[in-house]
Design a protein around this motif. Structure first.
Motif, short mmCIF file in Angstrom:
data_model
loop_
_atom_site.label_atom_id
_atom_site.label_comp_id
_atom_site.label_asym_id
_atom_site.label_seq_id
_atom_site.Cartn_x
_atom_site.Cartn_y
_atom_site.Cartn_z
N GLU A 140 0.83 -1.21 0.00
CA GLU A 140 0.00 0.00 0.00
C GLU A 140 0.86 1.26 0.00
O GLU A 140 0.56 2.23 -0.71
N GLU A 141 1.95 1.24 0.78
CA GLU A 141 2.82 2.41 0.86
C GLU A 141 3.47 2.74 -0.48
O GLU A 141 3.63 3.90 -0.85
N VAL A 142 3.84 1.71 -1.22
CA VAL A 142 4.44 1.93 -2.53
C VAL A 142 3.48 2.71 -3.42
O VAL A 142 3.87 3.62 -4.14
N PRO A 180 3.37 6.05 -7.15
CA PRO A 180 2.19 5.49 -7.83
C PRO A 180 2.50 4.76 -9.13
O PRO A 180 1.77 3.83 -9.50
N GLU A 181 3.57 5.14 -9.82
CA GLU A 181 3.89 4.50 -11.10
C GLU A 181 4.52 3.13 -10.90
O GLU A 181 4.58 2.32 -11.84
N ALA A 182 5.03 2.86 -9.71
CA ALA A 182 5.75 1.62 -9.45
C ALA A 182 4.78 0.47 -9.20
O ALA A 182 3.68 0.65 -8.69
N VAL A 183 5.22 -0.74 -9.56
CA VAL A 183 4.43 -1.95 -9.36
C VAL A 183 5.02 -2.75 -8.20
O VAL A 183 6.16 -3.22 -8.29
N PRO A 184 4.28 -2.93 -7.10
CA PRO A 184 4.78 -3.77 -6.00
C PRO A 184 4.83 -5.24 -6.47
O PRO A 184 3.89 -5.72 -7.12
N PHE A 185 5.91 -5.94 -6.14
CA PHE A 185 6.08 -7.31 -6.62
C PHE A 185 6.64 -8.17 -5.49
O PHE A 185 7.84 -8.19 -5.25
N PRO A 186 5.76 -8.90 -4.78
CA PRO A 186 6.25 -9.77 -3.69
C PRO A 186 7.11 -10.91 -4.25
O PRO A 186 6.76 -11.53 -5.26
N LEU A 187 8.22 -11.18 -3.58
CA LEU A 187 9.10 -12.28 -3.95
C LEU A 187 8.90 -13.41 -2.95
O LEU A 187 9.18 -13.25 -1.77
N GLN A 188 8.44 -14.55 -3.45
CA GLN A 188 8.19 -15.69 -2.56
C GLN A 188 9.08 -16.88 -2.88
O GLN A 188 9.16 -17.83 -2.09
N SER A 189 9.74 -16.85 -4.04
CA SER A 189 10.64 -17.95 -4.41
C SER A 189 11.64 -17.43 -5.43
O SER A 189 11.51 -16.32 -5.96
N ILE A 190 12.64 -18.25 -5.73
CA ILE A 190 13.64 -17.87 -6.72
C ILE A 190 13.01 -17.70 -8.09
O ILE A 190 13.49 -16.93 -8.93
N PHE A 191 11.88 -18.39 -8.34
CA PHE A 191 11.20 -18.27 -9.63
C PHE A 191 10.60 -16.88 -9.80
O PHE A 191 10.52 -16.36 -10.92
N ASP A 192 10.18 -16.27 -8.69
CA ASP A 192 9.68 -14.89 -8.76
C ASP A 192 10.79 -13.93 -9.14
O ASP A 192 10.56 -12.94 -9.84
N VAL A 193 12.01 -14.20 -8.67
CA VAL A 193 13.16 -13.36 -9.03
C VAL A 193 13.41 -13.44 -10.53
O VAL A 193 13.63 -12.41 -11.19
N ASP A 194 13.37 -14.65 -11.07
CA ASP A 194 13.56 -14.82 -12.52
C ASP A 194 12.47 -14.11 -13.31
O ASP A 194 12.72 -13.47 -14.33
N LYS A 195 11.23 -14.23 -12.83
CA LYS A 195 10.11 -13.58 -13.51
C LYS A 195 10.26 -12.07 -13.48
O LYS A 195 10.04 -11.39 -14.50
N LEU A 196 10.63 -11.54 -12.32
CA LEU A 196 10.80 -10.09 -12.20
C LEU A 196 11.92 -9.59 -13.10
O LEU A 196 11.81 -8.53 -13.72
N ASP A 197 13.01 -10.35 -13.19
CA ASP A 197 14.12 -9.97 -14.04
C ASP A 197 13.67 -9.82 -15.48
O ASP A 197 14.08 -8.88 -16.19
N LYS A 198 12.81 -10.71 -15.94
CA LYS A 198 12.30 -10.63 -17.32
C LYS A 198 11.35 -9.46 -17.49
O LYS A 198 11.36 -8.79 -18.53
N LEU A 199 10.52 -9.20 -16.49
CA LEU A 199 9.59 -8.08 -16.58
C LEU A 199 10.31 -6.74 -16.64
O LEU A 199 9.95 -5.86 -17.41
N VAL A 200 11.34 -6.60 -15.80
CA VAL A 200 12.10 -5.34 -15.76
C VAL A 200 12.79 -5.08 -17.09
O VAL A 200 12.96 -3.94 -17.51
N ASP A 221 9.78 -0.30 -22.16
CA ASP A 221 8.78 0.56 -21.50
C ASP A 221 8.20 -0.08 -20.24
O ASP A 221 7.05 0.17 -19.86
N ALA A 222 8.99 -0.93 -19.57
CA ALA A 222 8.52 -1.54 -18.32
C ALA A 222 8.39 -0.48 -17.24
O ALA A 222 9.22 0.43 -17.15
N PRO A 223 7.37 -0.56 -16.41
CA PRO A 223 7.24 0.38 -15.29
C PRO A 223 8.29 0.07 -14.24
O PRO A 223 8.88 -1.01 -14.25
N PRO A 224 8.53 0.98 -13.32
CA PRO A 224 9.43 0.64 -12.21
C PRO A 224 8.78 -0.40 -11.31
O PRO A 224 7.56 -0.41 -11.14
N TYR A 225 9.59 -1.27 -10.75
CA TYR A 225 9.09 -2.31 -9.85
C TYR A 225 9.72 -2.13 -8.47
O TYR A 225 10.89 -1.74 -8.35
N VAL A 226 8.93 -2.44 -7.45
CA VAL A 226 9.44 -2.49 -6.08
C VAL A 226 9.24 -3.93 -5.59
O VAL A 226 8.11 -4.37 -5.37
#
Length: 208
Positions: free
Chosen positions: A133-135, A140-160, A164-169
């Protein structure tokens, strides 16, 4: 020759290093210590110097004056607002403060002002929802992205990396950071110390 100072801020008037308190050290060597500090670690951001002031992007949760100065100092240490990202590599800043003093929010403001593509927030599990919520309030332009496993890290790396990818937190709990990695043992040996792990050993399985 080394001497152990007596832990006291009160000067005794002693000039003998073997008898000095920390207060005596400052009285006798304070000016030279400060001079050496200024020479080897010059001030990068002086809140009293108008030339060091610059505006920050407005957020839904305005910073207190001290927090705003800290955010500007962080931005300055990271090379300023307009330094190209490749040239920012190797630069770093630490913000140290009491619990609840707004360190994470201050850093998010700094990250937003330098155009960071991906920012990592490490927090206790019960604060993930709160920081999501704080993010939205701070960035407001940033996308909060919870990391729950190493697979989420790989997914986030591809998204970033997308155009024109938005900023991620990225939001990572301390427990996931400690116990959620993907290391595996090889032939019944610990992935960290290479010692043999007994079958059914719970502590050993947790270490993997």
């Amino acid at each position: 020759q080394y001497h152990t100072l007596t832990s006291s801020p009160t000067p005794t008037g002693s000039t003998n290093p073997a008898m000095m308190t920390t207060g005596d050290l400052l009285v006798n060597y304070g000016d030279s210590l400060l001079s050496a500090l200024r020479m080897n670690a010059p001030v990068q951001y002086d809140f009293a110097n108008p030339a060091h002031f610059f505006p920050l992007v407005e957020t839904g949760r305005p910073l207190y004056t001290a927090q705003a100065h800290a955010a500007r100092a962080i931005i300055t240490l990271l090379g300023g607002r307009f330094l190209p990202r490749p040239q920012r590599r190797g630069k770093f800043a630490f913000l140290i403060g009491e619990v609840g003093s707004g360190k994470t929010g201050t850093f998010l403001v700094a990250a937003r002002n330098i155009g960071a593509k991906c920012t990592l927030v490490v927090c206790p599990p019960h604060l993930v929802a709160s920081w999501t919520e704080e993010v939205g309030i701070i960035w407001p332009e940033a996308v909060p992205f919870p990391l729950q496993s190493i697979f989420d890290v790989d997914k986030l790396d591809k998204l970033v990396a997308l155009p024109d990818a938005p900023p991620y937190v990225a939001l990572l709990t301390r427990e996931t950071a400690k116990l959620g990695h993907s290391w595996e043992s090889v032939k019944g040996r610990c992935a960290h110390c290479n010692t043999r792990v007994p079958l059914g050993d719970l502590a050993g399985s947790r270490a993997h």
